[in-house]
Design an enzyme around this catalytic site. Structure first.
Site, PDB file in Angstrom:
ATOM      1  N   ASP A 152       0.903  -1.484  -0.082  1.00 47.80           N
ATOM      2  CA  ASP A 152       0.321   0.462  -0.015  1.00 47.80           C
ATOM      3  C   ASP A 152       1.131   1.384  -0.174  1.00 47.80           C
ATOM      4  O   ASP A 152       1.178   1.827   1.156  1.00 47.80           O
ATOM      5  CB  ASP A 152      -1.149  -0.306   1.049  1.00 47.80           C
ATOM      6  CG  ASP A 152      -1.529   1.125   1.934  1.00 47.80           C
ATOM      7  OD1 ASP A 152      -2.435   2.207   0.659  1.00 47.80           O
ATOM      8  OD2 ASP A 152      -2.632   1.911   2.336  1.00 47.80           O
ATOM      9  N   LYS A 168       1.647   7.769   0.929  1.00 49.25           N
ATOM     10  CA  LYS A 168       2.206   7.819   2.031  1.00 49.25           C
ATOM     11  C   LYS A 168       3.561   8.639   2.097  1.00 49.25           C
ATOM     12  O   LYS A 168       4.405   8.217   0.877  1.00 49.25           O
ATOM     13  CB  LYS A 168       2.528   5.991   2.528  1.00 49.25           C
ATOM     14  CG  LYS A 168       1.091   5.721   2.738  1.00 49.25           C
ATOM     15  CD  LYS A 168       1.021   4.558   2.856  1.00 49.25           C
ATOM     16  CE  LYS A 168      -0.397   3.262   3.467  1.00 49.25           C
ATOM     17  NZ  LYS A 168      -0.966   3.718   4.548  1.00 49.25           N
ATOM     18  N   ASP A 196      -5.567   6.864  -0.539  1.00 48.83           N
ATOM     19  CA  ASP A 196      -5.142   5.831   0.148  1.00 48.83           C
ATOM     20  C   ASP A 196      -6.240   4.976   1.479  1.00 48.83           C
ATOM     21  O   ASP A 196      -6.059   3.954   2.255  1.00 48.83           O
ATOM     22  CB  ASP A 196      -4.268   6.494   1.659  1.00 48.83           C
ATOM     23  CG  ASP A 196      -2.981   5.713   1.902  1.00 48.83           C
ATOM     24  OD1 ASP A 196      -3.138   4.671   1.874  1.00 48.83           O
ATOM     25  OD2 ASP A 196      -2.339   6.790   2.847  1.00 48.83           O
ATOM     26  N   ARG A 217     -11.346  -0.624   2.333  1.00 48.62           N
ATOM     27  CA  ARG A 217     -12.616  -0.611   2.012  1.00 48.62           C
ATOM     28  C   ARG A 217     -13.422  -1.109   0.610  1.00 48.62           C
ATOM     29  O   ARG A 217     -14.157  -1.628   0.083  1.00 48.62           O
ATOM     30  CB  ARG A 217     -12.871   0.560   2.670  1.00 48.62           C
ATOM     31  CG  ARG A 217     -13.173   1.927   2.172  1.00 48.62           C
ATOM     32  CD  ARG A 217     -13.133   3.364   2.801  1.00 48.62           C
ATOM     33  NE  ARG A 217     -11.963   3.391   3.767  1.00 48.62           N
ATOM     34  CZ  ARG A 217     -11.772   3.891   4.823  1.00 48.62           C
ATOM     35  NH1 ARG A 217     -13.148   4.770   5.049  1.00 48.62           N
ATOM     36  NH2 ARG A 217     -10.840   4.096   5.824  1.00 48.62           N
TER      37      ARG A 217
HETATM   38  N1  BES Z   1      -3.637   0.376   4.570  1.00 53.33           N
HETATM   39  C1  BES Z   1      -3.155   1.437   5.723  1.00 53.33           C
HETATM   40  C2  BES Z   1      -3.827   1.266   7.164  1.00 53.33           C
HETATM   41  C3  BES Z   1      -2.569   1.114   7.664  1.00 53.33           C
HETATM   42  C4  BES Z   1      -1.790   2.197   8.327  1.00 53.33           C
HETATM   43  C5  BES Z   1      -2.167  -0.754   8.113  1.00 53.33           C
HETATM   44  C6  BES Z   1      -1.403   1.461   9.162  1.00 53.33           C
HETATM   45  C7  BES Z   1      -1.447  -0.389   9.112  1.00 53.33           C
HETATM   46  C8  BES Z   1      -1.096   0.296  10.203  1.00 53.33           C
HETATM   47  C9  BES Z   1      -4.614   2.154   5.203  1.00 53.33           C
HETATM   48  O1  BES Z   1      -4.763   1.585   3.113  1.00 53.33           O
HETATM   49  C10 BES Z   1      -4.708   3.687   5.257  1.00 53.33           C
HETATM   50  O2  BES Z   1      -4.071   3.895   4.303  1.00 53.33           O
HETATM   51  N2  BES Z   1      -5.727   4.175   5.439  1.00 53.33           N
HETATM   52  C11 BES Z   1      -6.134   5.787   5.600  1.00 53.33           C
HETATM   53  C12 BES Z   1      -7.075   6.085   5.539  1.00 53.33           C
HETATM   54  C13 BES Z   1      -7.479   7.327   5.260  1.00 53.33           C
HETATM   55  C14 BES Z   1      -6.930   7.552   4.360  1.00 53.33           C
HETATM   56  C15 BES Z   1      -8.522   7.359   5.575  1.00 53.33           C
HETATM   57  C16 BES Z   1      -5.583   5.756   7.044  1.00 53.33           C
HETATM   58  O3  BES Z   1      -5.461   5.248   7.945  1.00 53.33           O
HETATM   59  O4  BES Z   1      -4.509   6.961   7.011  1.00 53.33           O
HETATM   60 ZN    ZN Z   2      -4.244  -0.095   3.236  1.00 53.52          ZN
HETATM   61 MN    MN Z   3      -4.138   2.810   2.576  1.00 48.65          MN
END
Ligand code: BES
Ligand code: ZN
Ligand code: MN
Length: 486
Positions: free
Chosen positions: A255, A262, A333, A337
């Site tokens: 990701d 990121k 990101d 979902r």
């Molecule tokens: N894979 C990440 C979530 C994640 C963060 C997993 C840290 C493990 C450790 C997910 O896809 C993500 O990026 N989520 C975002 C969502 C936001 C953009 C609403 C997040 O949590 O920042």
């Molecule tokens: Zn993710």
């Molecule tokens: Mn993500």
């Protein structure tokens, strides 16, 4: 690499042992075999607490290791697991370790043996595939149990072998770097594992996914040079099924965030583990036949990486999912979902008795519950209670967060049925509300494992890196599954 610890059950201490773990409680007599008094032990900082060990050097014969078991009368699967993990760490360079830990605790022998195997094996885990010249040495663990407890020990060892090997596999998969585990490679691994473990398996490529209307998985895949894969796994019990459970796993092999890139921090380097949910479903299902699970279980692994590129998903794009609903992209990101939406939609179509998804979904859940505890949310408290029971027995802690319907408006979009992100607060809840749109009338629970997917350093039976969190929970859930109320 495959599990390098072989475990056996025996009635007496084998002659060729090179280390013997001798259980010592915080109270009661110290076993004579150890040749040390309680005061001598405590002078060396050992008082029998769970997690403590003391290696007693000897010039000939096996090394003796005092293993703390706390209050033997109050032992639980969790304390036995931790004691066995401590023994594994204290005997790391020994090839044959023996212990009568199972006999020393007042916990049923089967539960104790299963926990002891899990603790020892999982604490012995190392990811060494990409270290040149390093292979994990073969280790044998013998659990000694006598009399009436012997039979229970045998069966606990069988179970522990299955559950710990499954968690081991999940760790291996999640620790594997992105270029070594693309969606295609993950699907190939799933096919191999399924064949070895008596599961039916079907793999769906981009063309098939397009025909099926899986716009979420394909949308996330759009920025990648690698194609997506969806894997459907089916476990069918030999007799009449006690119910039908669907499991959906987030399988983002890497990701990057996509266009919503990121930052290059340490967390980003862990995003090879963003397929930990899919790894948990796959490896848990691979143990069901050996454990004679009585429920029918269907698994969906939603696999792709999430990359930025000229063809990548853009802000404002709208995706249409398998169930016909649409979402406007406000952050690429928030991709987990999107892939889960298609998996959950497919899951509801067979009208199962319950459905669970498992995903490294939100940083918000990590912020709320930390690295030890997963979030659980859903539409059926009766099913969530089953999940909590399984979590308790597996010592993979979960905490329920509310699926607050009032927050649904935070997902409102001007152009589509919803947006793919909520506001700045309650990110774990708004993510779950998004998923709820794809679960129809099926009792559903969602596990957010963003926190516990990884540990920075060895800690009890957790070994640094991917934890395999959720694998043993899902196995336990399937084994004890009963049709929930909604
Ligand atoms: N894979 C990440 C979530 C994640 C963060 C997993 C840290 C493990 C450790 C997910 O896809 C993500 O990026 N989520 C975002 C969502 C936001 C953009 C609403 C997040 O949590 O920042
Ligand atoms: Zn993710
Ligand atoms: Mn993500």
């Amino acid at each position: 690499m495959a599990n390098n610890v072989s475990v056996e059950s025996a009635r007496s201490i084998p002659k060729n042992a090179d280390a013997i773990g001798i259980p010592v409680g915080v109270t009661g007599t110290v076993p004579r075999q150890l040749g040390l008094s309680r005061s001598a032990l405590s002078e060396h900082g050992f008082d029998g607490k769970v997690g403590q060990t003391l290696v007693v050097p000897s010039s000939n014969g096996p090394t003796l290791v005092a293993v703390g078991i706390g209050d033997a009368r109050k032992a639980t699967a969790a304390t036995v697991r931790r004691s066995a993990a401590a023994l594994a760490r204290a005997t790391a360079r020994r090839s044959h370790v023996v212990t009568n830990l199972v006999d020393a605790v007042s916990l049923d022998a089967r539960t104790a043996a299963q926990a002891a195997v899990e603790g020892f094996v999982l604490a012995s885990y190392r990811y060494t595939d990409l270290k040149s010249g390093v292979t994990n040495p073969a280790i044998t663990l013998t659990l000694v149990a006598s009399g009436a407890r012997a039979k229970g020990c045998d069966s606990g060892v069988d179970r522990g072998r299955a559950t710990s090997s499954a968690a081991w596999t999940a760790r291996d998969l999640a620790n594997t770097p992105p270029a070594y585990l693309t969606a295609r490679m993950l699907a190939d691994r799933a096919v191999t594992l399924a064949k070895e473990s008596g599961l039916e398996v079907e793999v769906f490529d981009n063309d098939k996914l397009a025909v099926m209307g899986c716009g979420g998985l394909l949308g996330v895949n759009r920025g990648s040079t690698e194609p997506a894969r969806m894997v459907k796994l089916t476990y069918t019990p030999s007799g009449a099924a006690s119910g039908h459970l669907v499991m959906v796993g987030k399988g983002i092999t890497y990701d990057s965030g996509g266009i919503s890139l990121k930052p290059s921090d340490a967390m980003h380097a862990n995003m090879k583990m963003d397929m930990s949910g899919a790894a948990a479903v796959l490896s848990a299902m691979s143990a069901l036949k050996a454990l004679r699970c009585r429920a029918k279980v269907t698994g969906y692994l939603m696999c792709t990486d999430n990359r930025p590129s000229g063809s990548a998903l853009a802000m404002g794009d709208v995706l249409t999912f398998r169930n016909g609903k649409t979402a406007e992209i406000h952050n690429t990101d928030a991709e987990g979902r999107l892939v889960l939406a298609d998996g959950l939609s497919l899951g509801t179509e067979s009208k199962p008795d319950a459905m669970i998804d498992i995903a490294t979904l939100t940083g918000a859940c990590l912020a709320a519950l930390g690295t030890k505890i997963a979030g659980v949310l859903g539409t059926s408290d009766s099913f969530i209670d089953q999940v909590r029971g399984a979590a308790e027995r597996a010592d993979e802690p979960v905490w329920q967060l509310p699926l607050e319907r009032d927050y649904r408006r935070l997902l409102d979009s001007n152009v589509a049925d919803m947006r793919n992100i909520g506001g700045p607060y309650a990110g774990a809840i708004t993510a779950a509300l998004f998923l709820a749109e794809f679960t129809g009338e099926v009792p559903w629970a969602h596990l957010d494992i963003a926190g516990p997917m990884n540990v920075d350093g060895d800690d009890g039976w957790l070994s640094r890196g991917a934890t395999g969190f959720g694998t043993r929970l899902l196995i336990d859930l399937a084994l004890n599954f009963t049709k929930p109320r909604r």
